[in-house]
Design an enzyme around this catalytic site. Structure first.
Site, PDB file in Angstrom:
ATOM      1  N   THR A 131       0.819  -1.210   0.000  1.00 21.49           N
ATOM      2  CA  THR A 131       0.000   0.000   0.000  1.00 21.49           C
ATOM      3  C   THR A 131       0.857   1.265   0.000  1.00 21.49           C
ATOM      4  O   THR A 131       2.007   1.249   0.474  1.00 21.49           O
ATOM      5  CB  THR A 131      -0.888   0.002   1.266  1.00 21.49           C
ATOM      6  OG1 THR A 131      -1.478   1.280   1.433  1.00 21.49           O
ATOM      7  CG2 THR A 131      -0.089  -0.311   2.534  1.00 21.49           C
ATOM      8  N   ASP A 132       0.286   2.371  -0.464  1.00 22.07           N
ATOM      9  CA  ASP A 132       0.996   3.655  -0.408  1.00 22.07           C
ATOM     10  C   ASP A 132       1.086   4.190   1.025  1.00 22.07           C
ATOM     11  O   ASP A 132       1.838   5.127   1.298  1.00 22.07           O
ATOM     12  CB  ASP A 132       0.329   4.698  -1.324  1.00 22.07           C
ATOM     13  CG  ASP A 132      -1.116   5.024  -0.958  1.00 22.07           C
ATOM     14  OD1 ASP A 132      -1.680   4.381  -0.051  1.00 22.07           O
ATOM     15  OD2 ASP A 132      -1.688   5.939  -1.597  1.00 22.07           O
ATOM     16  N   GLU A 133       0.302   3.586   1.945  1.00 21.09           N
ATOM     17  CA  GLU A 133       0.262   4.112   3.316  1.00 21.09           C
ATOM     18  C   GLU A 133       1.604   3.945   4.036  1.00 21.09           C
ATOM     19  O   GLU A 133       1.858   4.605   5.039  1.00 21.09           O
ATOM     20  CB  GLU A 133      -0.878   3.462   4.110  1.00 21.09           C
ATOM     21  CG  GLU A 133      -2.201   3.668   3.407  1.00 21.09           C
ATOM     22  CD  GLU A 133      -3.440   3.358   4.224  1.00 21.09           C
ATOM     23  OE1 GLU A 133      -3.379   3.395   5.455  1.00 21.09           O
ATOM     24  OE2 GLU A 133      -4.466   3.079   3.592  1.00 21.09           O
ATOM     25  N   TYR A 156      -1.628  -0.592  11.001  1.00 22.52           N
ATOM     26  CA  TYR A 156      -1.783  -1.229   9.682  1.00 22.52           C
ATOM     27  C   TYR A 156      -0.603  -0.879   8.778  1.00 22.52           C
ATOM     28  O   TYR A 156       0.085  -1.764   8.254  1.00 22.52           O
ATOM     29  CB  TYR A 156      -3.105  -0.792   9.019  1.00 22.52           C
ATOM     30  CG  TYR A 156      -3.155  -1.098   7.534  1.00 22.52           C
ATOM     31  CD1 TYR A 156      -3.138  -2.417   7.066  1.00 22.52           C
ATOM     32  CD2 TYR A 156      -3.202  -0.077   6.574  1.00 22.52           C
ATOM     33  CE1 TYR A 156      -3.168  -2.704   5.702  1.00 22.52           C
ATOM     34  CE2 TYR A 156      -3.231  -0.351   5.218  1.00 22.52           C
ATOM     35  CZ  TYR A 156      -3.216  -1.665   4.778  1.00 22.52           C
ATOM     36  OH  TYR A 156      -3.232  -1.954   3.435  1.00 22.52           O
ATOM     37  N   LYS A 160       2.455  -3.240   7.250  1.00 22.89           N
ATOM     38  CA  LYS A 160       2.717  -3.418   5.815  1.00 22.89           C
ATOM     39  C   LYS A 160       4.151  -2.963   5.481  1.00 22.89           C
ATOM     40  O   LYS A 160       4.845  -3.594   4.684  1.00 22.89           O
ATOM     41  CB  LYS A 160       1.700  -2.629   4.968  1.00 22.89           C
ATOM     42  CG  LYS A 160       0.280  -3.159   4.997  1.00 22.89           C
ATOM     43  CD  LYS A 160       0.093  -4.546   4.394  1.00 22.89           C
ATOM     44  CE  LYS A 160       0.252  -4.600   2.896  1.00 22.89           C
ATOM     45  NZ  LYS A 160      -0.119  -5.934   2.347  1.00 22.89           N
TER      46      LYS A 160
HETATM   47  P1  NAD Z   1      -9.458  -7.412   2.270  1.00 26.31           P
HETATM   48  O1  NAD Z   1      -9.427  -7.136   3.739  1.00 26.31           O
HETATM   49  O2  NAD Z   1     -10.693  -7.143   1.500  1.00 26.31           O
HETATM   50  O3  NAD Z   1      -9.081  -8.949   2.009  1.00 26.31           O
HETATM   51  C1  NAD Z   1      -8.042  -9.598   2.685  1.00 26.31           C
HETATM   52  C2  NAD Z   1      -8.206 -11.087   2.463  1.00 26.31           C
HETATM   53  O4  NAD Z   1      -7.128 -11.757   3.161  1.00 26.31           O
HETATM   54  C3  NAD Z   1      -9.505 -11.670   3.018  1.00 26.31           C
HETATM   55  O5  NAD Z   1     -10.102 -12.534   2.080  1.00 26.31           O
HETATM   56  C4  NAD Z   1      -9.071 -12.443   4.262  1.00 26.31           C
HETATM   57  O6  NAD Z   1      -9.892 -13.563   4.568  1.00 26.31           O
HETATM   58  C5  NAD Z   1      -7.653 -12.865   3.873  1.00 26.31           C
HETATM   59  N1  NAD Z   1      -6.818 -13.104   5.053  1.00 26.31           N
HETATM   60  C6  NAD Z   1      -6.662 -12.279   6.141  1.00 26.31           C
HETATM   61  N2  NAD Z   1      -5.859 -12.867   7.036  1.00 26.31           N
HETATM   62  C7  NAD Z   1      -5.469 -14.059   6.521  1.00 26.31           C
HETATM   63  C8  NAD Z   1      -4.634 -15.115   6.989  1.00 26.31           C
HETATM   64  N3  NAD Z   1      -4.047 -15.037   8.193  1.00 26.31           N
HETATM   65  N4  NAD Z   1      -4.449 -16.188   6.197  1.00 26.31           N
HETATM   66  C9  NAD Z   1      -5.058 -16.271   4.988  1.00 26.31           C
HETATM   67  N5  NAD Z   1      -5.880 -15.312   4.505  1.00 26.31           N
HETATM   68  C10 NAD Z   1      -6.075 -14.226   5.257  1.00 26.31           C
HETATM   69  O7  NAD Z   1      -8.210  -6.600   1.689  1.00 26.31           O
HETATM   70  P2  NAD Z   1      -8.043  -5.872   0.273  1.00 26.31           P
HETATM   71  O8  NAD Z   1      -8.563  -4.491   0.382  1.00 26.31           O
HETATM   72  O9  NAD Z   1      -8.516  -6.760  -0.801  1.00 26.31           O
HETATM   73  O10 NAD Z   1      -6.444  -5.757   0.229  1.00 26.31           O
HETATM   74  C11 NAD Z   1      -5.667  -6.815  -0.337  1.00 26.31           C
HETATM   75  C12 NAD Z   1      -4.204  -6.430  -0.269  1.00 26.31           C
HETATM   76  O11 NAD Z   1      -3.982  -5.224  -0.990  1.00 26.31           O
HETATM   77  C13 NAD Z   1      -3.708  -6.176   1.160  1.00 26.31           C
HETATM   78  O12 NAD Z   1      -2.418  -6.708   1.274  1.00 26.31           O
HETATM   79  C14 NAD Z   1      -3.689  -4.658   1.277  1.00 26.31           C
HETATM   80  O13 NAD Z   1      -2.695  -4.241   2.181  1.00 26.31           O
HETATM   81  C15 NAD Z   1      -3.358  -4.254  -0.147  1.00 26.31           C
HETATM   82  N6  NAD Z   1      -3.863  -2.942  -0.568  1.00 26.31           N
HETATM   83  C16 NAD Z   1      -5.181  -2.598  -0.382  1.00 26.31           C
HETATM   84  C17 NAD Z   1      -5.641  -1.354  -0.817  1.00 26.31           C
HETATM   85  C18 NAD Z   1      -7.097  -0.961  -0.683  1.00 26.31           C
HETATM   86  O14 NAD Z   1      -7.447   0.190  -0.984  1.00 26.31           O
HETATM   87  N7  NAD Z   1      -7.993  -1.847  -0.275  1.00 26.31           N
HETATM   88  C19 NAD Z   1      -4.756  -0.461  -1.430  1.00 26.31           C
HETATM   89  C20 NAD Z   1      -3.415  -0.842  -1.597  1.00 26.31           C
HETATM   90  C21 NAD Z   1      -2.978  -2.087  -1.167  1.00 26.31           C
HETATM   91  P1  TYD Z   2     -10.586   4.025   4.395  1.00 23.43           P
HETATM   92  O1  TYD Z   2     -11.589   3.613   3.366  1.00 23.43           O
HETATM   93  O2  TYD Z   2     -10.643   3.402   5.756  1.00 23.43           O
HETATM   94  O3  TYD Z   2      -9.151   3.861   3.739  1.00 23.43           O
HETATM   95  P2  TYD Z   2      -7.680   4.343   4.298  1.00 23.43           P
HETATM   96  O4  TYD Z   2      -7.801   4.734   5.708  1.00 23.43           O
HETATM   97  O5  TYD Z   2      -6.906   3.069   4.136  1.00 23.43           O
HETATM   98  O6  TYD Z   2      -7.252   5.449   3.401  1.00 23.43           O
HETATM   99  O7  TYD Z   2     -10.705   5.588   4.612  1.00 23.43           O
HETATM  100  C1  TYD Z   2     -10.579   6.502   3.515  1.00 23.43           C
HETATM  101  C2  TYD Z   2     -10.648   7.897   4.097  1.00 23.43           C
HETATM  102  O8  TYD Z   2     -11.975   8.112   4.617  1.00 23.43           O
HETATM  103  C3  TYD Z   2      -9.716   8.121   5.263  1.00 23.43           C
HETATM  104  O9  TYD Z   2      -9.219   9.474   5.212  1.00 23.43           O
HETATM  105  C4  TYD Z   2     -10.587   7.944   6.484  1.00 23.43           C
HETATM  106  C5  TYD Z   2     -11.940   8.426   6.003  1.00 23.43           C
HETATM  107  N1  TYD Z   2     -13.121   7.775   6.638  1.00 23.43           N
HETATM  108  C6  TYD Z   2     -14.163   8.543   7.144  1.00 23.43           C
HETATM  109  O10 TYD Z   2     -14.130   9.803   7.087  1.00 23.43           O
HETATM  110  N2  TYD Z   2     -15.230   7.900   7.698  1.00 23.43           N
HETATM  111  C7  TYD Z   2     -15.306   6.550   7.794  1.00 23.43           C
HETATM  112  O11 TYD Z   2     -16.303   6.026   8.354  1.00 23.43           O
HETATM  113  C8  TYD Z   2     -14.237   5.760   7.255  1.00 23.43           C
HETATM  114  C9  TYD Z   2     -14.261   4.265   7.328  1.00 23.43           C
HETATM  115  C10 TYD Z   2     -13.163   6.422   6.665  1.00 23.43           C
END
Ligand code: NAD
Ligand code: TYD
Length: 350
Positions: A131-133, A156, A160
């Site tokens: 992630t970019d975070e 988190y 990462k």
């Molecule tokens: P998500 O939370 O929707 O899905 C995570 C999946 O991992 C779930 O299916 C869960 O059951 C599985 N999981 C969790 N713990 C596990 C374990 N111990 N063993 C096996 N499986 C396990 O997450 P997402 O949003 O799809 O993100 C996927 C990846 O992409 C993550 O690594 C996240 O850091 C990265 N990512 C997400 C975003 C975003 O905006 N959602 C952006 C950049 C990077």
């Molecule tokens: P989120 O979807 O949790 O992603 P991330 O924290 O990984 O960027 O949140 C996106 C943005 O929205 C973040 O600045 C937090 C804000 N946010 C709210 O204002 N209200 C909410 O209920 C949630 C879940 C997030």
């Protein structure tokens, strides 16, 4: 014939990646390994789950013995590692699950890959999706580059960041063939409604308050999930060994302007008077350590691998809203049970 392991394939981004690989590469065998936490949902893959090149394995990446056995059994040629605990607010409430899965779980996979791929052997790749975070927070200007120093602020993002460092360490120390991408905020179908966009869609459709942290001035760079899956496909096949690529949408929105745009789209789709849904916006206590701004410079992946986002945000939001409104059963199923308890705890005291 290649056998690929995709971890976290029942989650939001993972399910889009699994579907893309199963459909596009019939010559690959795709093994989706997921423990099915609250965020994992096999309904996300109903359309492809009977394909002959697809197999689901329920397993926990924290269990090193199980993971080692699976690598020995399947002799994976490549790994796309997406399994993670992914929600910042949950990491603030309970960091340990993040330390276990995101750090220890990643090391278990690295160890298992190292064991079956002899140093210097060809044709293998361990792809860590991050992630970019990890880069921390930007001020009003500037963009995250691949060379930006890590400065994570939440449990988190710190977990990462730690996993990214370990993946690079295995490359430098053991010559494990790795590649890493750091992507901005994703949105689209199948995202669990704890994240901002699906949570807002869910609440608007139920006429419930839309919780906005602080003043809503935090900025995120939003990318449609299928554009992320397309980037992952490119990097897996064409990315250079040991490299990092940033992926982002060049699509920055303050939370409040994004939610206002979403409200207008929802009004249109639900046949409400324009301005109706906006009245649900409710400012709540800010997130602890809330990063002000994320924004990605994706010129490396654009120039070296020819990737670019395909969708404008307005189009992506409309597609997303259409999907959630057409899949109310999916939304209600995931939003009931344990999630209801989490939601009550997270938002009750504000
Ligand atoms: P998500 O939370 O929707 O899905 C995570 C999946 O991992 C779930 O299916 C869960 O059951 C599985 N999981 C969790 N713990 C596990 C374990 N111990 N063993 C096996 N499986 C396990 O997450 P997402 O949003 O799809 O993100 C996927 C990846 O992409 C993550 O690594 C996240 O850091 C990265 N990512 C997400 C975003 C975003 O905006 N959602 C952006 C950049 C990077
Ligand atoms: P989120 O979807 O949790 O992603 P991330 O924290 O990984 O960027 O949140 C996106 C943005 O929205 C973040 O600045 C937090 C804000 N946010 C709210 O204002 N209200 C909410 O209920 C949630 C879940 C997030």
């Amino acid at each position: 014939m290649k056998t690929l392991l995709i971890t976290g394939g029942a989650g939001f981004i993972g399910s889009h990646v699994v579907r893309r690989f199963v459909n596009k590469y019939p010559e690959y065998k795709i093994v989706n390994l997921d423990v099915l936490t609250y965020a994992g949902n096999l309904e996300n893959l109903r359309d492809i789950d009977s394909r002959s090149n697809y197999e689901f394995v329920k397993a926990d990446i924290n269990d090193s013995a199980v993971i080692t056995n699976l690598f020995e059994k399947y002799q994976f040629d490549g790994v796309l590692h997406l399994a993670a605990e992914s929600h910042v607010d949950r990491s603030i409430a309970d960091p340990m699950a993040f330390i276990m899965t995101n750090i220890v779980g990643t090391v278990n996979l690295l160890n298992a890959a190292r064991k079956i791929w002899k140093a210097g052997s060809e044709g293998h790749r361990f792809y860590h999706i991050s992630t970019d975070e990890v880069y921390g927070s930007l001020g009003e200007s500037g963009l995250f580059l691949e060379t930006t120093s890590y400065d994570p602020h939440s449990p988190y993002s710190a977990s990462k960041a730690s996993s990214d460092h370990l993946v690079r360490a295995y490359h430098d120390t053991y010559k494990l063939p790795i590649v890493i991408t750091n992507c901005s905020n994703n949105y689209g179908p199948n995202q669990f409604p704890e994240k901002l966009i699906p949570l807002a869609i869910h609440n608007i459709s139920q006429n419930k308050p839309i919780p906005i942290y602080g003043k809503g001035e935090n900025i995120r760079d939003w990318l449609y999930v299928e554009d992320h899956a397309a980037a992952i496909d490119l990097v897996f096949h064409l990315g250079k060994d040991g490299e990092t690529y940033n992926i982002g949408g060049h699509n920055e929105w303050t939370n409040i302007s994004l939610i206002k745009q979403l409200c207008l789209t929802m009004d249109k789709k639900l046949g409400r008077e324009p301005g109706t849904s906006e009245k649900l916006i409710t400012y709540v206590k800010d997130r602890a350590g809330h990063d002000l701004r994320y924004a990605i410079d994706s010129s490396k992946i654009q120039q070296e691998l020819g990737w670019a986002p395909s969708l404008q945000f307005e189009e992506g939001i409309e597609k997303t809203v259409d999907w959630y409104l057409a899949n109310t059963e999916w939304l209600e199923n995931v939003a009931s049970g344990a999630y209801e308890k989490y939601y009550e705890k997270q938002y009750v005291s504000r």
